[in-house]
Motif scaffolding. Sequence first.
Motif, PDB file in Angstrom:
ATOM      1  N   UNK A  99       0.800  -1.213   0.000  1.00 40.79           N
ATOM      2  CA  UNK A  99       0.000   0.000   0.000  1.00 40.79           C
ATOM      3  C   UNK A  99       0.834   1.264   0.000  1.00 40.79           C
ATOM      4  N   UNK A 100       2.134   1.147  -0.254  1.00 41.90           N
ATOM      5  CA  UNK A 100       3.020   2.311  -0.221  1.00 41.90           C
ATOM      6  C   UNK A 100       2.915   3.174  -1.474  1.00 41.90           C
ATOM      7  N   UNK A 101       2.341   2.653  -2.540  1.00 38.90           N
ATOM      8  CA  UNK A 101       2.294   3.392  -3.803  1.00 38.90           C
ATOM      9  C   UNK A 101       1.498   4.687  -3.694  1.00 38.90           C
ATOM     10  N   UNK A 102       0.561   4.763  -2.760  1.00 42.28           N
ATOM     11  CA  UNK A 102      -0.255   5.983  -2.630  1.00 42.28           C
ATOM     12  C   UNK A 102       0.502   7.122  -1.957  1.00 42.28           C
ATOM     13  N   UNK A 103       1.703   6.860  -1.454  1.00 42.19           N
ATOM     14  CA  UNK A 103       2.486   7.897  -0.805  1.00 42.19           C
ATOM     15  C   UNK A 103       3.099   8.869  -1.820  1.00 42.19           C
ATOM     16  N   UNK A 104       3.227   8.460  -3.084  1.00 40.73           N
ATOM     17  CA  UNK A 104       3.879   9.299  -4.074  1.00 40.73           C
ATOM     18  C   UNK A 104       2.919   9.674  -5.193  1.00 40.73           C
ATOM     19  N   UNK A 105       3.180  10.818  -5.802  1.00 41.47           N
ATOM     20  CA  UNK A 105       2.336  11.303  -6.896  1.00 41.47           C
ATOM     21  C   UNK A 105       2.338  10.325  -8.064  1.00 41.47           C
ATOM     22  N   UNK A 107       3.217   7.165  -7.982  1.00 35.14           N
ATOM     23  CA  UNK A 107       2.641   5.899  -7.547  1.00 35.14           C
ATOM     24  C   UNK A 107       1.125   5.906  -7.602  1.00 35.14           C
ATOM     25  N   UNK A 108       0.517   7.031  -7.253  1.00 34.00           N
ATOM     26  CA  UNK A 108      -0.945   7.136  -7.272  1.00 34.00           C
ATOM     27  C   UNK A 108      -1.510   7.006  -8.683  1.00 34.00           C
ATOM     28  N   UNK A 109      -0.678   7.249  -9.685  1.00 28.76           N
ATOM     29  CA  UNK A 109      -1.132   7.121 -11.072  1.00 28.76           C
ATOM     30  C   UNK A 109      -1.387   5.664 -11.471  1.00 28.76           C
ATOM     31  N   UNK A 110      -0.993   4.742 -10.623  1.00 28.54           N
ATOM     32  CA  UNK A 110      -1.307   3.329 -10.862  1.00 28.54           C
ATOM     33  C   UNK A 110      -2.826   3.122 -10.912  1.00 28.54           C
ATOM     34  N   UNK A 111      -3.550   3.920 -10.133  1.00 23.20           N
ATOM     35  CA  UNK A 111      -5.006   3.727 -10.067  1.00 23.20           C
ATOM     36  C   UNK A 111      -5.690   3.940 -11.420  1.00 23.20           C
ATOM     37  N   UNK A 112      -5.516   5.091 -12.084  1.00 21.84           N
ATOM     38  CA  UNK A 112      -6.181   5.233 -13.384  1.00 21.84           C
ATOM     39  C   UNK A 112      -5.688   4.231 -14.416  1.00 21.84           C
ATOM     40  N   UNK A 113      -4.401   3.886 -14.370  1.00 30.40           N
ATOM     41  CA  UNK A 113      -3.873   2.884 -15.305  1.00 30.40           C
ATOM     42  C   UNK A 113      -4.554   1.543 -15.103  1.00 30.40           C
ATOM     43  N   UNK A 205      -6.825   6.667   0.139  1.00 29.11           N
ATOM     44  CA  UNK A 205      -6.078   7.894  -0.160  1.00 29.11           C
ATOM     45  C   UNK A 205      -7.013   9.000  -0.607  1.00 29.11           C
ATOM     46  N   UNK A 206      -8.034   8.652  -1.384  1.00 31.66           N
ATOM     47  CA  UNK A 206      -9.011   9.650  -1.834  1.00 31.66           C
ATOM     48  C   UNK A 206      -9.710  10.293  -0.631  1.00 31.66           C
ATOM     49  N   UNK A 207     -10.072   9.465   0.354  1.00 34.46           N
ATOM     50  CA  UNK A 207     -10.691   9.998   1.580  1.00 34.46           C
ATOM     51  C   UNK A 207      -9.741  10.945   2.291  1.00 34.46           C
ATOM     52  N   UNK A 214     -14.302   9.692  -8.223  1.00 30.76           N
ATOM     53  CA  UNK A 214     -14.292  10.306  -9.556  1.00 30.76           C
ATOM     54  C   UNK A 214     -13.280  11.446  -9.610  1.00 30.76           C
ATOM     55  N   UNK A 215     -13.247  12.265  -8.549  1.00 35.11           N
ATOM     56  CA  UNK A 215     -12.291  13.373  -8.489  1.00 35.11           C
ATOM     57  C   UNK A 215     -10.869  12.846  -8.387  1.00 35.11           C
ATOM     58  N   UNK A 216     -10.685  11.799  -7.604  1.00 35.62           N
ATOM     59  CA  UNK A 216      -9.357  11.200  -7.428  1.00 35.62           C
ATOM     60  C   UNK A 216      -8.863  10.606  -8.745  1.00 35.62           C
ATOM     61  N   UNK A 217      -9.741   9.939  -9.466  1.00 35.27           N
ATOM     62  CA  UNK A 217      -9.382   9.352 -10.758  1.00 35.27           C
ATOM     63  C   UNK A 217      -8.911  10.435 -11.721  1.00 35.27           C
ATOM     64  N   UNK A 218      -9.666  11.514 -11.790  1.00 41.32           N
ATOM     65  CA  UNK A 218      -9.306  12.608 -12.688  1.00 41.32           C
ATOM     66  C   UNK A 218      -8.020  13.273 -12.251  1.00 41.32           C
TER      67      UNK A 218
END
Length: 231
Positions: A99-105, A107-113, A205-207, A214-218
């Motif tokens: 769950x460490x990927x959400x710590x970085x900008x 890394x968070x891009x993994x979600x939309x991918x 992370x979105x919370x 939806x906002x987090x995805x965008x």
Amino acid sequence: MGKLYDELACDYRFKEGFKTCINCGTCTAVCPAAEFYKYDPRKILDTIQRKDDAQIEELLKSDTIWYCGECMSCMTRCPRGNAAGMVIMALRNLSIRKGYFTYSERGRQVYPLSKVLVGNILKYGYCVYPDTFAFEDHVESGPVWKWFLEHKESGYARLGANYKGKGPGALRLIADEDLAELKAIFDVSGGTAQTEQIEHCSEEKAKEMGMTMEEYLRHTFEYCSPKHFNG
């Protein structure tokens, strides 16, 4: 030797890609990502060789491990047969598991991918699919591609594709039984579990960031700070 290093060492990509690094810097010299990003694969291998959990955790939470394009230029040039790109794959996998990927900008891009590509594979049988490729999300593709998307049925027909058709051909309709087999492969190989982990951690992370999904995805799809680049 720390627990994170032990987990990393169990990954077959780590076993295949990391033998004995002599810190010559050849991987960094030939790396396309290192030319543009603040990224040095030699330093990553050097850090891992220390087997220090604190330093490895810092890597797993950083943007650094998400700069690699996995082109494997490093593997073709390394005098000791190392593949920094494969080590990066192992680090990314561990970062997601922890769950460490959400710590970085980055890394968070993994979600939309994951959301788009895995969604396309399981629903249509393709990584990239015309029906989910919106020009507004990829304006860099230019006006010609915008026009093509607006006329894709006739365009693909002129190119000889079998768009949404039965039988053989590019962009053909994938049978339900084949899509079910793809889903089974994801289940057995751990792909489904990883996708669920990405979804769960991204929701948390979105919370934390005060966003809807939806906002987090965008946000994760579009936002890129200038801190990543050289120069």
